[in-house]
Design an enzyme around this catalytic site. Structure first.
Site, PDB file in Angstrom:
ATOM      1  CG  ASP A 128      48.596  35.224  34.550  1.00  0.00           C
ATOM      2  OD1 ASP A 128      49.684  34.461  34.745  1.00  0.00           O
ATOM      3  OD2 ASP A 128      48.146  35.838  35.348  1.00  0.00           O
TER       4      ASP A 128
ATOM      5  CG  HIS B 266      48.345  35.122  40.980  1.00  0.00           C
ATOM      6  ND1 HIS B 266      48.592  35.097  39.510  1.00  0.00           N
ATOM      7  CD2 HIS B 266      47.672  36.138  40.911  1.00  0.00           C
ATOM      8  CE1 HIS B 266      47.876  35.972  38.846  1.00  0.00           C
ATOM      9  NE2 HIS B 266      47.166  36.521  39.656  1.00  0.00           N
TER      10      HIS B 266
ATOM     11  CG  HIS C 282      49.617  39.280  32.627  1.00  0.00           C
ATOM     12  ND1 HIS C 282      48.381  39.829  32.153  1.00  0.00           N
ATOM     13  CD2 HIS C 282      49.073  38.662  33.682  1.00  0.00           C
ATOM     14  CE1 HIS C 282      47.408  39.133  32.863  1.00  0.00           C
ATOM     15  NE2 HIS C 282      48.028  38.552  33.804  1.00  0.00           N
TER      16      HIS C 282
ATOM     17  CG  ASN D 139      44.577  39.442  40.947  1.00  0.00           C
ATOM     18  OD1 ASN D 139      45.198  38.632  40.253  1.00  0.00           O
ATOM     19  ND2 ASN D 139      44.056  40.532  40.572  1.00  0.00           N
ATOM     20  CG  HIS D 140      41.645  38.884  37.464  1.00  0.00           C
ATOM     21  ND1 HIS D 140      40.569  40.148  37.793  1.00  0.00           N
ATOM     22  CD2 HIS D 140      42.814  39.450  37.232  1.00  0.00           C
ATOM     23  CE1 HIS D 140      41.570  40.996  37.799  1.00  0.00           C
ATOM     24  NE2 HIS D 140      42.847  40.521  37.542  1.00  0.00           N
TER      25      HIS D 140
HETATM   26 FE   LIG Z   1      46.924  37.458  35.509  1.00  0.00          FE
HETATM   27 FE   LIG Z   2      46.434  38.281  38.619  1.00  0.00          FE
END
Ligand SMILES: [Fe+2]
Ligand SMILES: [Fe+2]
Length: 273
Positions: A8, A153, A180, A67-68
């Protein structure tokens, strides 16, 4: 094939370290395929078309999300004209974009890229295990696809490891993203699939999962939001995983973590000179 997956990208520190280092890595390591998770690239939340174009120009053959995916509203529109941009395949039917794409590698090979999202402590999407079966049905590794790269993810290490084993032998690489923080368990599973529970992020490790630490600390103590989350300052670390696959089978033969710059201890593959 020589493949690199980067975790990410978070805000400007993440974008800066990727756009400054990735072109050199593609050249130095003679990379055939690069995928980057871009779900936090725009100030920590989503991705814009300009940032997508920058990541592609830096050497990313595919950009995955999570999710983003749609935090930046423009992504709902430009994802339709960005065939190398993937959002989780197990979103509801009718969601803009796609979760699977057969992408031509730099060496002309066909790489099937899949993006799926876990469900434990996440949004209740469709079953990712059933979704990956459907996605892999018509694209067998070593026949239709020269390589299969899956970005799973998810929040929990258990769901990510279960998913890796579930795909073992059917994918070249399964990487976990979203948390992350890189895990130290990169390895090749029994069936030949390279796996790493989480590849970490490309961003500043001075904060809390890429965000300036002050607001996360306040929220844990007071349980009330008092400011927006902003990406942490400081130099970014490029974090990901390097994988070499066998050309005949598409399965993995080597795997190594990659960490360059910023606050983490460096790690480089020792097999690409
Ligand atoms: Fe992320
Ligand atoms: Fe995420």
């Amino acid at each position: 094939m020589r493949m690199l997956f980067l975790g990410d990208v978070v805000g400007r520190p993440g974008r800066d370290v990727v756009t400054s280092l990735l072109p050199g890595l593609v050249a130095d390591w003679a990379l055939d395929f690069v995928a980057v998770n871009g779900e936090n690239a725009a100030g920590g939340f989503g991705i814009t078309e300009a940032i997508y174009d920058d990541l592609r120009a830096a050497g990313a053959d595919a950009v995955t999300l999570g999710n983003h995916s749609f935090d930046q509203r423009e992504a709902l529109v430009f994802i339709e004209r960005a065939p190398h941009l993937l959002r989780p395949a197990n979103y509801p039917a009718g969601t803009p974009g796609r979760g699977a794409a057969l992408v031509e590698a730099k060496n002309g090979a066909n790489v099937l890229v899949l993006n799926l999202m876990g469900r434990t402590f996440m949004d209740p999407l469709d079953d990712p295990f059933a979704a990956v079966d459907r996605a892999l049905e018509g694209a067998e590794l070593g026949r239709v696809a020269d390589a299969v790269l899956i970005d799973f993810h998810a929040e929990t290490t258990s769901e990510k490891q279960a998913f890796g084993h579930y795909c073992d032998g059917r994918a070249s690489l399964v990487v976990g993203t979203h948390t992350h923080v890189p895990t130290a368990d990169h390895r090749i599973l029994a069936g030949g699939t390279a796996f790493m529970t989480d590849v970490g992020m490309c961003g500043s490790y001075e904060g809390v999962i890429g965000m300036d630490k002050e607001e996360p600390i306040r929220r844990f103590i007071r349980k009330l939001p008092s400011a927006r989350f902003e990406p942490a300052g400081g130099a970014g670390t490029l974090s990901g995983v390097a994988v070499e696959t066998d050309d005949a089978t598409g399965l993995a033969v080597r795997i190594a973590p990659v960490r360059i710059g910023g606050a983490l201890a460096p790690a480089l593959p020792d097999f690409w000179g």
